[in-house]
Design an enzyme around this catalytic site. Structure first.
Site, PDB file in Angstrom:
ATOM      1  N   GLN A  16      -5.030  -1.752  -0.937  1.00 44.90           N
ATOM      2  CA  GLN A  16      -4.983  -2.338  -2.284  1.00 44.90           C
ATOM      3  C   GLN A  16      -3.674  -3.100  -2.528  1.00 44.90           C
ATOM      4  OE1 GLN A  16      -7.261  -0.470  -5.344  1.00 44.90           O
ATOM      5  NE2 GLN A  16      -5.344   0.211  -6.273  1.00 44.90           N
ATOM      6  N   VAL A 122       7.529  -1.009   1.024  1.00 45.94           N
ATOM      7  CA  VAL A 122       6.814  -0.743  -0.230  1.00 45.94           C
ATOM      8  C   VAL A 122       6.286   0.695  -0.251  1.00 45.94           C
ATOM      9  CG1 VAL A 122       4.942  -1.523  -1.751  1.00 45.94           C
ATOM     10  CG2 VAL A 122       6.105  -3.179  -0.280  1.00 45.94           C
ATOM     11  N   SER A 123       5.948   1.213   0.945  1.00 44.22           N
ATOM     12  CA  SER A 123       5.321   2.539   1.048  1.00 44.22           C
ATOM     13  C   SER A 123       6.179   3.598   0.373  1.00 44.22           C
ATOM     14  CB  SER A 123       5.149   2.913   2.524  1.00 44.22           C
ATOM     15  OG  SER A 123       4.462   1.894   3.217  1.00 44.22           O
ATOM     16  N   ASN A 124       5.524   4.525  -0.308  1.00 43.35           N
ATOM     17  CA  ASN A 124       6.228   5.601  -1.018  1.00 43.35           C
ATOM     18  C   ASN A 124       6.361   6.855  -0.162  1.00 43.35           C
ATOM     19  OD1 ASN A 124       7.005   4.772  -3.642  1.00 43.35           O
ATOM     20  ND2 ASN A 124       4.848   4.680  -4.257  1.00 43.35           N
ATOM     21  N   VAL A 126       9.522   5.182  -1.643  1.00 38.76           N
ATOM     22  CA  VAL A 126      10.071   3.940  -1.085  1.00 38.76           C
ATOM     23  C   VAL A 126      11.553   4.042  -0.730  1.00 38.76           C
ATOM     24  CG1 VAL A 126      10.568   2.798  -3.301  1.00 38.76           C
ATOM     25  CG2 VAL A 126       9.995   1.434  -1.300  1.00 38.76           C
ATOM     26  N   THR A 147      11.405  -1.982  -2.312  1.00 38.56           N
ATOM     27  CA  THR A 147      11.188  -2.644  -3.620  1.00 38.56           C
ATOM     28  C   THR A 147      11.940  -1.927  -4.734  1.00 38.56           C
ATOM     29  OG1 THR A 147       9.113  -1.400  -3.813  1.00 38.56           O
ATOM     30  CG2 THR A 147       8.961  -3.673  -3.049  1.00 38.56           C
ATOM     31  N   THR A 153      11.958  -1.963 -13.467  1.00 38.38           N
ATOM     32  CA  THR A 153      12.733  -2.837 -14.355  1.00 38.38           C
ATOM     33  C   THR A 153      11.801  -3.832 -15.050  1.00 38.38           C
ATOM     34  OG1 THR A 153      14.721  -2.576 -13.025  1.00 38.38           O
ATOM     35  CG2 THR A 153      14.606  -4.558 -14.394  1.00 38.38           C
ATOM     36  N   ARG A 155       8.670  -3.280 -15.596  1.00 36.17           N
ATOM     37  CA  ARG A 155       7.889  -2.478 -16.566  1.00 36.17           C
ATOM     38  C   ARG A 155       8.691  -2.246 -17.840  1.00 36.17           C
ATOM     39  NH1 ARG A 155       5.486   1.616 -11.979  1.00 36.17           N
ATOM     40  NH2 ARG A 155       3.523   0.498 -11.679  1.00 36.17           N
ATOM     41  N   HIS A 179      12.940   5.137  -7.221  1.00 36.64           N
ATOM     42  CA  HIS A 179      11.634   4.684  -7.716  1.00 36.64           C
ATOM     43  C   HIS A 179      10.768   5.946  -7.789  1.00 36.64           C
ATOM     44  CE1 HIS A 179       7.955   2.579  -8.422  1.00 36.64           C
ATOM     45  NE2 HIS A 179       7.421   3.052  -7.311  1.00 36.64           N
TER      46      HIS A 179
HETATM   47  N1  LIG Z   1       7.035   0.795  -4.097  1.00 39.62           N
HETATM   48  C1  LIG Z   1       6.199   0.692  -5.108  1.00 39.62           C
HETATM   49  O1  LIG Z   1       6.607   0.346  -6.228  1.00 39.62           O
HETATM   50  C2  LIG Z   1       4.748   0.979  -4.882  1.00 39.62           C
HETATM   51  C3  LIG Z   1       4.358   1.600  -3.719  1.00 39.62           C
HETATM   52  N2  LIG Z   1       3.031   1.870  -3.480  1.00 39.62           N
HETATM   53  C4  LIG Z   1       2.718   2.535  -2.219  1.00 39.62           C
HETATM   54  O2  LIG Z   1       2.072   1.616  -1.346  1.00 39.62           O
HETATM   55  C5  LIG Z   1       1.349   2.356  -0.353  1.00 39.62           C
HETATM   56  C6  LIG Z   1      -0.060   1.770  -0.182  1.00 39.62           C
HETATM   57  O3  LIG Z   1      -0.821   1.980  -1.349  1.00 39.62           O
HETATM   58  P1  LIG Z   1      -2.320   1.372  -1.439  1.00 39.62           P
HETATM   59  O4  LIG Z   1      -2.347   0.009  -0.895  1.00 39.62           O
HETATM   60  O5  LIG Z   1      -2.790   1.638  -2.805  1.00 39.62           O
HETATM   61  O6  LIG Z   1      -3.100   2.335  -0.417  1.00 39.62           O
HETATM   62  P2  LIG Z   1      -4.448   1.954   0.379  1.00 39.62           P
HETATM   63  O7  LIG Z   1      -5.001   3.249   0.857  1.00 39.62           O
HETATM   64  O8  LIG Z   1      -5.302   1.070  -0.430  1.00 39.62           O
HETATM   65  O9  LIG Z   1      -3.923   1.093   1.621  1.00 39.62           O
HETATM   66  C7  LIG Z   1      -3.180   1.626   2.672  1.00 39.62           C
HETATM   67  C8  LIG Z   1      -3.499   0.804   3.895  1.00 39.62           C
HETATM   68  O10 LIG Z   1      -2.601   1.203   4.953  1.00 39.62           O
HETATM   69  C9  LIG Z   1      -3.352   1.134   6.155  1.00 39.62           C
HETATM   70  N3  LIG Z   1      -2.668   1.939   7.179  1.00 39.62           N
HETATM   71  C10 LIG Z   1      -2.427   3.257   7.163  1.00 39.62           C
HETATM   72  N4  LIG Z   1      -1.749   3.610   8.273  1.00 39.62           N
HETATM   73  C11 LIG Z   1      -1.555   2.489   8.980  1.00 39.62           C
HETATM   74  C12 LIG Z   1      -0.900   2.196  10.210  1.00 39.62           C
HETATM   75  N5  LIG Z   1      -0.290   3.157  10.924  1.00 39.62           N
HETATM   76  N6  LIG Z   1      -0.879   0.921  10.634  1.00 39.62           N
HETATM   77  C13 LIG Z   1      -1.474  -0.058   9.929  1.00 39.62           C
HETATM   78  N7  LIG Z   1      -2.101   0.155   8.755  1.00 39.62           N
HETATM   79  C14 LIG Z   1      -2.139   1.404   8.284  1.00 39.62           C
HETATM   80  C15 LIG Z   1      -4.725   1.691   5.771  1.00 39.62           C
HETATM   81  O11 LIG Z   1      -5.714   1.349   6.723  1.00 39.62           O
HETATM   82  C16 LIG Z   1      -4.919   1.021   4.424  1.00 39.62           C
HETATM   83  O12 LIG Z   1      -5.576  -0.239   4.562  1.00 39.62           O
HETATM   84  C17 LIG Z   1       1.369   3.808  -0.834  1.00 39.62           C
HETATM   85  O13 LIG Z   1       2.405   4.497  -0.139  1.00 39.62           O
HETATM   86  C18 LIG Z   1       1.729   3.687  -2.303  1.00 39.62           C
HETATM   87  O14 LIG Z   1       2.314   4.841  -2.842  1.00 39.62           O
HETATM   88  C19 LIG Z   1       2.057   1.518  -4.366  1.00 39.62           C
HETATM   89  C20 LIG Z   1       2.399   0.876  -5.540  1.00 39.62           C
HETATM   90  C21 LIG Z   1       3.772   0.596  -5.913  1.00 39.62           C
HETATM   91  C1  LIG Z   2       2.469   3.793  -7.276  1.00 39.36           C
HETATM   92  C2  LIG Z   2       3.822   3.412  -7.662  1.00 39.36           C
HETATM   93  O1  LIG Z   2       4.790   3.760  -7.035  1.00 39.36           O
HETATM   94  C3  LIG Z   2       3.989   2.593  -8.836  1.00 39.36           C
HETATM   95  O2  LIG Z   2       3.071   1.877  -9.264  1.00 39.36           O
HETATM   96  O3  LIG Z   2       5.078   2.647  -9.430  1.00 39.36           O
END
Ligand SMILES: NC(=O)C1=CN([C@@H]2O[C@H](COP(=O)(O)OP(=O)(O)OC[C@H]3O[C@@H](n4cnc5c(N)ncnc54)[C@H](O)[C@@H]3O)[C@@H](O)[C@H]2O)C=CC1
Ligand SMILES: CC(=O)C(=O)O
Length: 316
Positions: A16, A122-124, A126, A147, A153, A155, A179
């Protein structure tokens, strides 16, 4: 060498967040080529075709394709969004056990390609993941950032806009720290129309008597969780944030953004990545702006630092 080619961005993880970030990069025409990698190859391919199919109606054509880690060799930026959709009623720190192995594998593959650009994490959680990627990659501190509190900020500014009825872009200042739940609005830095925010409210009591900084801060902290509860994840806010960070790096814009970066003495902290205002250039995270925080704000930043450091312990 870090380049200013604006040539290639790679996104690893096309769920997503990754797919929506890709859309942001394409609609802003930020680079020549966008490469998508996911361990579900079919998902990455579907997203690449779907994104490219709008080429006729984009201002600038960004070629989108799937690839593999060898594509990272000449990439300017690699954005890492692997993980899973955030579970409801949880914390970002609780994602560590799920994410750390994936991020470790991704960073190893990226570095094996000979990559020498900028990693945007980006991954949490983070801040922990950015620190981990920095340690595991061996890249200079400038070349690995998260990020951070850039989304928080934005928000805060959005919510101040909602509460006052004014355009959020009138708001200056920063959410800092983790974060996550220990983040804080550094109110001493927040201004509206150039006026300190508290002063702005006091001078406009007739219009804004019901506006409360404590409520705004709580709403900001909870915003991500509320969106997760409502729709099973967040994607648009973070995608805009990623596109903004990618733009300022690729185009050497030198904007100051509260990304997660290594504190090496700044704010009295060491060996921890936290969201602090940082000048972004073509080579990534440069000077950290050391703001004159109040004692209370300093204590909150220190609390975030202790918390994030405690989650980094034992990861290497
Ligand atoms: N830093 C921030 O402000 C934010 C961070 N996030 C984080 O972003 C991350 C992803 O969230 P979503 O996209 O909603 O999850 P999602 O489940 O929709 O997507 C994750 C994707 O990662 C892929 N994946 C997993 N392991 C992999 C690997 N070893 N190699 C390649 N691809 C791999 C999966 O196949 C999937 O397509 C989460 O850790 C979430 O907490 C989300 C929103 C804000
Ligand atoms: C999921 C996340 O870390 C956010 O939207 O802030």
């Amino acid at each position: 060498m870090v380049t200013m080619n604006r040539n290639r961005v790679v996104i690893v993880g096309t769920g997503q967040v990754g797919a929506t970030a890709a859309f942001g990069i394409v609609t802003h025409g930020l680079c020549n080529e966008l490469v998508l990698i996911d361990h579900f190859g079919a998902k990455a391919l579907g997203e690449a075709h779907d994104l490219d199919d709008g080429s006729e109606f984009q201002d600038r054509h960004v070629k989108v394709r799937t690839g593999d880690y060898s594509d990272c060799k000449d990439a300017d930026i690699v954005v890492i969004t692997v993980g899973r959709k955030p579970p409801a009623n949880s914390t970002r720190l609780a994602e560590l056990g799920f994410t750390v192995g994936l991020v470790g594998e991704v960073v190893a593959n990226v570095m094996a390609s000979g990559f020498n650009g900028v990693i945007v994490m980006v991954s949490n959680p983070v801040d922990v993941m950015a620190w981990y990627a920095w340690k595991r990659s061996g890249l200079p501190r400038t070349q690995v950032l998260g990020t951070g509190t850039a989304l928080d900020t934005s928000r805060l500014k959005t919510i101040i806009g909602e509460e006052t009825g004014l355009d959020p872009r009138n708001v200056g200042g920063f959410v800092m720290g983790e974060h996550g739940d220990s983040q804080f609005a550094a109110w001493s830095t927040v201004s509206l129309g150039g006026k300190p925010f508290a002063r702005f409210l006091a001078d406009n009591q007739d219009r804004f008597a019901s506006v409360s900084t404590a409520e705004i801060e709580a709403k900001t902290r909870m915003r991500g969780n509320e969106i997760v509860a409502a729709k099973g994840g967040t994607n648009f806010g973070i995608a805009s944030t990623v596109a903004g960070i990618v733009q300022t790096i690729l185009w050497d814009e030198r904007r100051i953004v509260p990304v997660s970066t290594l504190l090496d003495g700044e704010y009295g902290e060491h060996d921890v990545f936290l969201g602090v205002p940082t000048e972004l250039r073509a080579n990534g995270a440069n000077e950290i702006v050391e703001l004159e925080l109040t004692e209370e704000e300093h204590a909150k930043l220190h609390h975030s630092a202790e918390l994030v450091r405690s989650y980094c312990q034992g990861l290497l």
